[in-house]
Design a protein around this motif. Structure first.
Motif, PDB file in Angstrom:
ATOM      1  N   LEU A  29      41.499  31.987  44.625  1.00 18.15           N
ATOM      2  CA  LEU A  29      40.818  33.278  44.785  1.00 18.15           C
ATOM      3  C   LEU A  29      39.744  33.153  45.855  1.00 18.15           C
ATOM      4  O   LEU A  29      39.131  32.098  46.036  1.00 18.15           O
ATOM      5  CB  LEU A  29      40.186  33.687  43.452  1.00 18.15           C
ATOM      6  CG  LEU A  29      39.537  35.069  43.358  1.00 18.15           C
ATOM      7  CD1 LEU A  29      40.600  36.165  43.377  1.00 18.15           C
ATOM      8  CD2 LEU A  29      38.709  35.171  42.069  1.00 18.15           C
ATOM      9  N   ARG A  51      36.505  35.720  47.309  1.00 20.30           N
ATOM     10  CA  ARG A  51      35.786  36.990  47.288  1.00 20.30           C
ATOM     11  C   ARG A  51      35.304  37.350  48.690  1.00 20.30           C
ATOM     12  O   ARG A  51      35.033  36.489  49.520  1.00 20.30           O
ATOM     13  CB  ARG A  51      34.570  36.906  46.350  1.00 20.30           C
ATOM     14  CG  ARG A  51      34.955  36.714  44.902  1.00 20.30           C
ATOM     15  CD  ARG A  51      33.728  36.700  43.989  1.00 20.30           C
ATOM     16  NE  ARG A  51      34.146  36.490  42.614  1.00 20.30           N
ATOM     17  CZ  ARG A  51      34.575  37.463  41.814  1.00 20.30           C
ATOM     18  NH1 ARG A  51      34.609  38.703  42.264  1.00 20.30           N
ATOM     19  NH2 ARG A  51      34.966  37.209  40.589  1.00 20.30           N
ATOM     20  N   GLN A  87      35.423  45.955  43.924  1.00 15.61           N
ATOM     21  CA  GLN A  87      35.539  44.562  44.328  1.00 15.61           C
ATOM     22  C   GLN A  87      36.611  44.418  45.408  1.00 15.61           C
ATOM     23  O   GLN A  87      37.615  45.133  45.393  1.00 15.61           O
ATOM     24  CB  GLN A  87      35.928  43.688  43.140  1.00 15.61           C
ATOM     25  CG  GLN A  87      34.886  43.612  42.045  1.00 15.61           C
ATOM     26  CD  GLN A  87      35.259  42.559  41.021  1.00 15.61           C
ATOM     27  OE1 GLN A  87      34.822  41.411  41.076  1.00 15.61           O
ATOM     28  NE2 GLN A  87      36.085  42.949  40.068  1.00 15.61           N
ATOM     29  N   MET A 133      38.879  41.267  47.124  1.00 15.01           N
ATOM     30  CA  MET A 133      39.200  39.849  46.986  1.00 15.01           C
ATOM     31  C   MET A 133      40.548  39.536  47.606  1.00 15.01           C
ATOM     32  O   MET A 133      41.373  40.435  47.800  1.00 15.01           O
ATOM     33  CB  MET A 133      39.234  39.447  45.509  1.00 15.01           C
ATOM     34  CG  MET A 133      37.922  39.543  44.794  1.00 15.01           C
ATOM     35  SD  MET A 133      38.075  38.954  43.082  1.00 15.01           S
ATOM     36  CE  MET A 133      37.681  40.450  42.212  1.00 15.01           C
ATOM     37  N   ILE A 193      36.981  39.247  37.285  1.00 19.92           N
ATOM     38  CA  ILE A 193      38.020  40.063  37.914  1.00 19.92           C
ATOM     39  C   ILE A 193      38.542  41.087  36.896  1.00 19.92           C
ATOM     40  O   ILE A 193      38.348  40.941  35.715  1.00 19.92           O
ATOM     41  CB  ILE A 193      39.188  39.203  38.428  1.00 19.92           C
ATOM     42  CG1 ILE A 193      39.813  38.380  37.294  1.00 19.92           C
ATOM     43  CG2 ILE A 193      38.726  38.313  39.556  1.00 19.92           C
ATOM     44  CD1 ILE A 193      41.024  37.602  37.723  1.00 19.92           C
TER      45      ILE A 193
END
Length: 222
Positions: free
Chosen positions: A124, A126, A135, A137, A222
């Motif tokens: 992952l 960000r 968000q 990502m 998340i």
């Protein structure tokens, strides 16, 4: 390479045209538009309709603060929520380059991305900086990996950058978008060959079915 076969929902395109999307969603939309002639043509229609409506409203503002803010982000300035100028098709002579709208958030090149391992074969990343309202990502998943089954707390927009996956909605390859809402529950399975890299925007936490994924959710945010 053929163009994307899975496109943006009409309501998403209209929201983008009006500058009404959160900046994270606008970044994903702009990245898809850079790759998709079909959606660029539909955006041009939405922009023309919007311009006509503005002309009919005496004293209406001629520009969207949200759109201007997104443009500022692309130019390296500090911003408030989104503005996105209509992207133009970009020749991808260098396959290591990310789509232009993503570079202010993640950097220029895939080879320099600093992934965080969040599970076996799952990484992952960000976005750098703040994306108000949602968000933003990136996710890299190893080939042949089954993701945890989940639904969405509200809206999620995912763009496939590399690789592919299959779920209950079908096959998603490079350039395709999954424009999802809270009614969709799925379990993506990445295709063999190369890792699947996606960028996604979400305005609410995911809802995982398994207890292990739920336990990890508070850590991963998340």
């Amino acid at each position: 390479m053929n163009g994307p076969v899975r496109h943006l929902d009409h309501a998403t395109l209209v929201g983008y045209s009006a500058g009404a999307l959160p900046v994270a969603f606008a970044a994903v939309v702009a990245s898809h538009l850079e790759l998709c002639a079909t959606c660029r043509a539909q955006l041009a229609v939405a922009d023309a309709i919007g311009a006509r409506l503005i002309e009919q409203q005496e004293g209406a503002p001629l520009s969207s603060p949200a759109r201007e803010a997104f443009r500022a982000r692309l130019e390296g300035e500090a911003i408030e929520p989104p503005r996105a100028p209509a992207p133009q098709p970009q020749p991808q002579s260098d396959p290591d380059l990310l789509p232009t709208p993503l570079r202010p958030w993640f950097g220029d090149r895939y080879s320099t991305l600093r992934w965080r391992t969040v599970g076996p074969g799952i990484h992952l990343l960000r976005a750098q900086g703040d994306a108000p309202g949602a968000q933003l990502m990136m996710l890299r998943t190893a080939p042949g990996r089954r993701m945890p089954q989940h639904s969405h707390g509200n809206n999620e927009l995912t763009l496939i950058l590399r690789g592919a996956y299959d779920d209950v909605l079908g096959h998603f390859g490079p350039g395709d978008v999954a424009d999802l809402d809270l009614d969709t529950e799925h379990q993506p399975v990445t295709s063999p060959g190369v890792p699947c890299i996606c960028v996604f925007a979400s305005d609410a936490p995911m809802k995982f079915s398994g207890w292990i994924a739920r336990a990890m959710q508070s850590v991963l945010r998340i």
